[in-house]
Design a protein around this motif. Sequence first.
Motif, mmCIF file in Angstrom:
data_model
loop_
_atom_site.group_PDB
_atom_site.id
_atom_site.type_symbol
_atom_site.label_atom_id
_atom_site.label_comp_id
_atom_site.label_asym_id
_atom_site.label_seq_id
_atom_site.Cartn_x
_atom_site.Cartn_y
_atom_site.Cartn_z
ATOM 1 N N ASN A 188 45.780 -52.103 61.263
ATOM 2 C CA ASN A 188 46.335 -52.270 62.603
ATOM 3 C C ASN A 188 46.931 -50.939 63.061
ATOM 4 O O ASN A 188 47.079 -50.027 62.266
ATOM 5 N N HIS A 189 47.274 -50.821 64.309
ATOM 6 C CA HIS A 189 47.862 -49.553 64.744
ATOM 7 C C HIS A 189 48.748 -49.746 65.960
ATOM 8 O O HIS A 189 48.570 -50.670 66.753
ATOM 9 N N GLU A 194 56.203 -48.887 67.789
ATOM 10 C CA GLU A 194 55.035 -48.555 68.597
ATOM 11 C C GLU A 194 54.112 -49.719 68.957
ATOM 12 O O GLU A 194 53.060 -49.502 69.581
ATOM 13 N N TYR A 249 48.347 -50.854 71.363
ATOM 14 C CA TYR A 249 48.642 -51.386 70.022
ATOM 15 C C TYR A 249 47.643 -52.479 69.662
ATOM 16 O O TYR A 249 47.061 -53.152 70.520
ATOM 17 N N TRP A 290 55.817 -52.628 61.300
ATOM 18 C CA TRP A 290 55.955 -51.939 62.583
ATOM 19 C C TRP A 290 57.268 -51.159 62.667
ATOM 20 O O TRP A 290 58.300 -51.620 62.188
ATOM 21 N N ALA A 321 49.067 -51.729 57.640
ATOM 22 C CA ALA A 321 49.389 -50.622 58.532
ATOM 23 C C ALA A 321 48.170 -49.773 58.837
ATOM 24 O O ALA A 321 48.034 -49.229 59.942
ATOM 25 N N ALA A 322 47.252 -49.635 57.858
ATOM 26 C CA ALA A 322 46.042 -48.853 58.078
ATOM 27 C C ALA A 322 45.053 -49.598 58.958
ATOM 28 O O ALA A 322 44.306 -48.992 59.734
ATOM 29 N N GLN A 348 53.393 -56.913 58.393
ATOM 30 C CA GLN A 348 52.956 -55.696 59.079
ATOM 31 C C GLN A 348 54.184 -54.818 59.370
ATOM 32 O O GLN A 348 55.102 -55.252 60.076
#
Length: 352
Positions: free
Chosen positions: A26-27, A108, A45, A105, A23-24, A103
Amino acid sequence: MTIGLSRVAGAEEDISLDELRLAARNHGLPLEALRYDVTPEGLHYLLIHYDIPHVDADAWRLDVLGRRYSLDDLRALPAVTARVTLECAGNGRAKLHPRPVSQPWLDEAVGCAEWTGTPLAPLLADLPPDAVDVVFTGADHGVDRGVEQDYQRALPVAEALREDVLLVYAMNGRPLPPQHGYPLRLVVPGWYGMAHVKWLCSVTAQDHRFEGFQQAVAYRIKQEADEDGVPVTRILPKALLAPPGFPDFMTRRRFVRAGPVLLHGRAWCGFAPIAHVEVGVDGGWQEAKLDPPTDPHAWRRFEHVWDATPGDHELSVRATDAEGRTQPVDQPWNRQGMANNMAQRVPVTVRP
């Protein structure tokens, strides 16, 4: 070769450090950025499976069916700019119960950029007549569930030959940023993000279905670990509200003042055009106003005026495409957490 199984969290299992690392790294799109018709590249994203590879653009070549192209060669070909919405296939995974471990998500993992490149189809003129799949290999390399691999995906020949499938070298009028695939990526309008191979190195053809890991093991909709499942392909209809008012720091709960509140957001689908969007207030649905469409594969703006009364409320939104697909209110579960498109819910407190 032993392939590890995808994992599902236990009933009381918290988010792990491994998931937090993903999570840190990727965004997602800050949802207030739904105000932009075209997503700025830093807000779009991002999902990187392995590392961002270092690619020397001067030495780099793309191999297509045995013929090699430099970046200058590709830029010299006819250029197309298309506004295309991309969404990660795992968007919404973290809201499933039990939670597929990957991941994490929420809502977003989406964006809509302007991509510039050259159509792929003319470069496939020498495609063998018995070709079944066209395979795309990226420069990113790593291990997934014990399997060392280059990131590879394939398209059926008919999909690869679509005139809107692009070899892309620019995003929003500038060279691709490293994290988005510099110097070259694939863009396949209408398909979830796993198909848009970044750091593209080669395009090959084969006379049978491609069975690489990211095709045959990952990106499958299934209930049990040992099922083959159904492959993830095109994007299901989805709508998201831009957050109204202002947020609580920790919970992101929204606060607005009583009276008319303009709600707006974006809707998109990879199967058919968006036909209508409904906004829900405490379980009651009303039709939203849709802006005229722009590019065929770009998201579409909608708006609705809500007469907000004091108290706690839940807003929601759902889209329907021109072929009748509608977002579910409750999400059917699948083991990998793929193709989630349940109606968004937004808790709001209205202050007098």
